[in-house]
Motif scaffolding. Structure first.
Motif, PDB file in Angstrom:
ATOM      1  N   PHE A  74       0.935  -0.764   0.206  1.00 18.98           N
ATOM      2  CA  PHE A  74       0.442   0.096   0.114  1.00 18.98           C
ATOM      3  C   PHE A  74       0.930   1.517   0.377  1.00 18.98           C
ATOM      4  O   PHE A  74       2.066   1.648   0.145  1.00 18.98           O
ATOM      5  CB  PHE A  74      -1.239  -0.550   1.166  1.00 18.98           C
ATOM      6  N   GLU A 133      -2.307   4.895   3.676  1.00 16.72           N
ATOM      7  CA  GLU A 133      -3.254   5.809   2.183  1.00 16.72           C
ATOM      8  C   GLU A 133      -4.549   5.692   3.800  1.00 16.72           C
ATOM      9  O   GLU A 133      -5.372   6.192   3.290  1.00 16.72           O
ATOM     10  CB  GLU A 133      -2.929   5.858   0.510  1.00 16.72           C
ATOM     11  N   HIS A 134      -4.717   4.021   3.069  1.00 21.77           N
ATOM     12  CA  HIS A 134      -5.944   3.517   3.739  1.00 21.77           C
ATOM     13  C   HIS A 134      -6.653   3.927   4.904  1.00 21.77           C
ATOM     14  O   HIS A 134      -7.574   4.393   5.472  1.00 21.77           O
ATOM     15  CB  HIS A 134      -6.286   1.896   3.366  1.00 21.77           C
ATOM     16  N   ASN A 135      -5.714   4.784   5.488  1.00 18.81           N
ATOM     17  CA  ASN A 135      -5.484   5.121   7.384  1.00 18.81           C
ATOM     18  C   ASN A 135      -5.692   6.627   7.275  1.00 18.81           C
ATOM     19  O   ASN A 135      -5.999   6.939   8.618  1.00 18.81           O
ATOM     20  CB  ASN A 135      -4.830   3.961   8.319  1.00 18.81           C
ATOM     21  N   TRP A 136      -5.482   7.202   6.084  1.00 13.55           N
ATOM     22  CA  TRP A 136      -5.607   8.571   6.309  1.00 13.55           C
ATOM     23  C   TRP A 136      -7.007   9.411   7.169  1.00 13.55           C
ATOM     24  O   TRP A 136      -6.598  10.295   7.483  1.00 13.55           O
ATOM     25  CB  TRP A 136      -5.958   9.230   4.846  1.00 13.55           C
ATOM     26  N   GLU A 137      -8.101   8.779   6.666  1.00 14.28           N
ATOM     27  CA  GLU A 137      -9.302   9.284   7.425  1.00 14.28           C
ATOM     28  C   GLU A 137      -9.399   9.658   8.434  1.00 14.28           C
ATOM     29  O   GLU A 137      -8.988  10.456   9.788  1.00 14.28           O
ATOM     30  CB  GLU A 137     -10.336   9.002   6.935  1.00 14.28           C
ATOM     31  N   ARG A 150       1.730   5.129   1.217  1.00 15.03           N
ATOM     32  CA  ARG A 150       1.569   6.542   2.668  1.00 15.03           C
ATOM     33  C   ARG A 150       1.973   7.633   2.284  1.00 15.03           C
ATOM     34  O   ARG A 150       2.317   7.854   1.225  1.00 15.03           O
ATOM     35  CB  ARG A 150       3.019   5.955   3.806  1.00 15.03           C
TER      36      ARG A 150
END
Length: 346
Positions: A30, A81-85, A32
Motif C-alpha cells: 500500500f 493512505e487507507h488510514n488517512w481519514e 503512504r
C-alpha cells in the motif's frame, strides 16, 4: 481481574533494527502519505500525551519522528493512505490539535521514515532563548504563496531564510539572506545582527514548514521589528500552492527535508555542487561509515567511486570486520567525533 493483571504492558517504542524495519517497509503493498505539522499550544501532561499519541499512531501503522513539549508539537511522519481519514479524525479529536493544518510532501514515495518515534523534549524547536525573549502569541503575519510573491516583487522587502546552511545550500528563494549557521540556536542572534537598523522594513521569513519562522517572528517583534511576515506552511506548502494556482516559482533548487529522502525538488535547477569533485549536485547523503555519519553532498559518480563515504579513511573503515568497526565507533565517540556534523562546500 487476576487475569487482566497478567497482561503484558504495551511497548511504546520500536523493537526492531534498521534492516528488519526496511524489509517490512519494502514488503508493504500500500502507499503512504508523508505529512508534517506543528502547533504551539500548552500541553499540561507531556508524558501522558506522548504515550497517547504513540499508541494511537502505532495502531494506524504510522511512521515518523515527532517531538512533544510543554509548548506544543512538531511532527514529520507518514501515514498509510487507507488510514488517512482515521488519522485526521483521531488527531482532530484531541483538543490541543483540533484543525491543525497539514503540509503534504510534493515528492513522496512513501519511504520517508522507517519507524515511529514520539519523543519528549524541552522545546519543539531548540532555540536556547529564555521565555522573556519572545511571545509566541505575538507573531508575524502569515502570507499565502501569492502574497509572498507580490511582496518579493515589490523590491522593498528583506527575505530571510531561517534554515541552516546545509539546507540553504541546495535551495533557497531568490535574493534571500542566508545565515551561515548550523543550528537554529546560532541563527537567531545572527539574523538579528544582520537586520539591525532595518526595523521599519518589511521582513519576509521562511523555513521548511513554518515552525522556525513562528518563533523567529515573535523574537524579531520582541526586538522592535514592526512589519514581520512569514510564509504560511513554509516551502512545503508554497510548492503545493504555486502548483495548484499556477503561480510563478520564486524558489531556486531543492528543499531539504528531515526524513530519509533528505530533499524534494521545488524547481529543476541544481544550484549546489558535489563536495568531493565540484560537479553540479544536490543530493545529500550520510557517510556510510557509521562512526562518521557526516552529512554532505555527493554526486552519483563520487558515490560509486567512494562507496558512499566522505573520505579515504572512511572508505577503508567500511571494509574492516564489524568487530574492528565497533572498536573505531567507540573510540570516535570517546573523542567526540560522532557528534552530528555537516560538511560545507570547498
Amino acid at each position: 481481574m487476576e487475569e487482566s493483571r497478567k497482561q503484558p504492558k504495551r511497548a511504546l517504542y520500536n523493537k526492531y533494527d534498521r534492516e528488519e524495519l526496511q524489509k517490512r517497509l519494502d514488503a508493504e503493498d500500500f502507499t503512504r502519505r508523508t505529512v508534517s505539522f506543528y502547533r504551539y499550544v500548552i500541553i499540561e501532561n507531556v508524558e501522558e500525551m506522548r504515550d497517547r499519541l504513540y499508541a494511537m499512531w502505532d495502531d494506524l501503522n504510522c511512521l515518523g519522528r515527532i517531538y512533544i513539549a510543554r509548548e506544543g508539537i512538531n511532527a514529520q511522519m507518514n501515514v498509510p493512505e487507507h488510514n488517512w481519514e482515521a488519522f485526521v479524525k483521531q488527531l482532530y479529536a484531541i483538543e490541543q490539535f483540533a484543525n491543525v493544518p497539514f503540509k503534504i510532501a510534493v515528492e513522496d514515495d512513501g519511504k520517508s521514515f522507517l519507524k515511529l518515534a514520539v519523543k519528549v523534549r524541552n522545546q519543539i524547536v531548540a532555540d536556547g532563548l529564555p521565555e522573556t525573549e519572545y511571545d509566541v502569541t505575538n507573531v508575524g503575519r502569515h502570507l499565502t504563496a501569492q502574497e509572498w510573491n507580490e511582496l518579493m516583487e515589490s523590491g522593498e522587502s528583506i527575505v530571510v531564510d531561517m534554515r541552516n546552511h546545509y539546507e540553504t545550500e541546495i535551495g533557497h528563494f531568490e535574493g534571500a539572506v542566508l545565515p551561515d549557521a548550523e543550528t537554529f540556536r546560532e541563527e537567531l542572534p545572527e539574523v538579528l545582527d544582520k537586520l539591525k537598523g532595518q526595523e521599519d522594513k518589511p521582513i519576509l521569513l521562511y523555513c521548511t514548514g513554518g515552525i522556525r519562522c513562528e518563533k523567529t517572528s515573535a523574537y524579531l517583534k520582541h526586538h522592535g521589528f514592526e512589519n514581520v511576515n512569514q510564509l504560511h506552511g513554509g516551502i512545503i506548502d508554497y510548492a503545493r500552492q504555486i502548483k495548484e494556482q499556477e503561480l510563478p516559482n520564486k524558489f531556486r533548487g531543492k528543499n531539504f527535508v528531515f526524513d530519509d529522502r533528505l530533499g524534494e525538488h521545488i524547481s529543476e535547477e541544481v544550484i549546489s555542487k558535489c563536495h568531493q569533485c565540484g560537479k553540479p549536485s544536490d543530493t545529500h547523503t550520510n557517510c556510510k561509515n557509521v562512526a562518521c555519519n557526516l552529512l554532505f553532498i555527493q554526486c552519483e559518480e563520487c558515490a560509486a567511486e567512494n562507496e558512499g563515504t566522505c573520505s579515504n579513511e572512511c572508505q577503508d573503515i567500511i571494509h574492516l570486520p564489524e568487530e574492528e568497526q565497533e572498536v573505531i565507533r567507540k573510540q570516535w565517540a570517546k573523542e567526540g567525533r560522532t557528534k552530528k556534523r555537516y560538511s560545507k562546500p570547498c
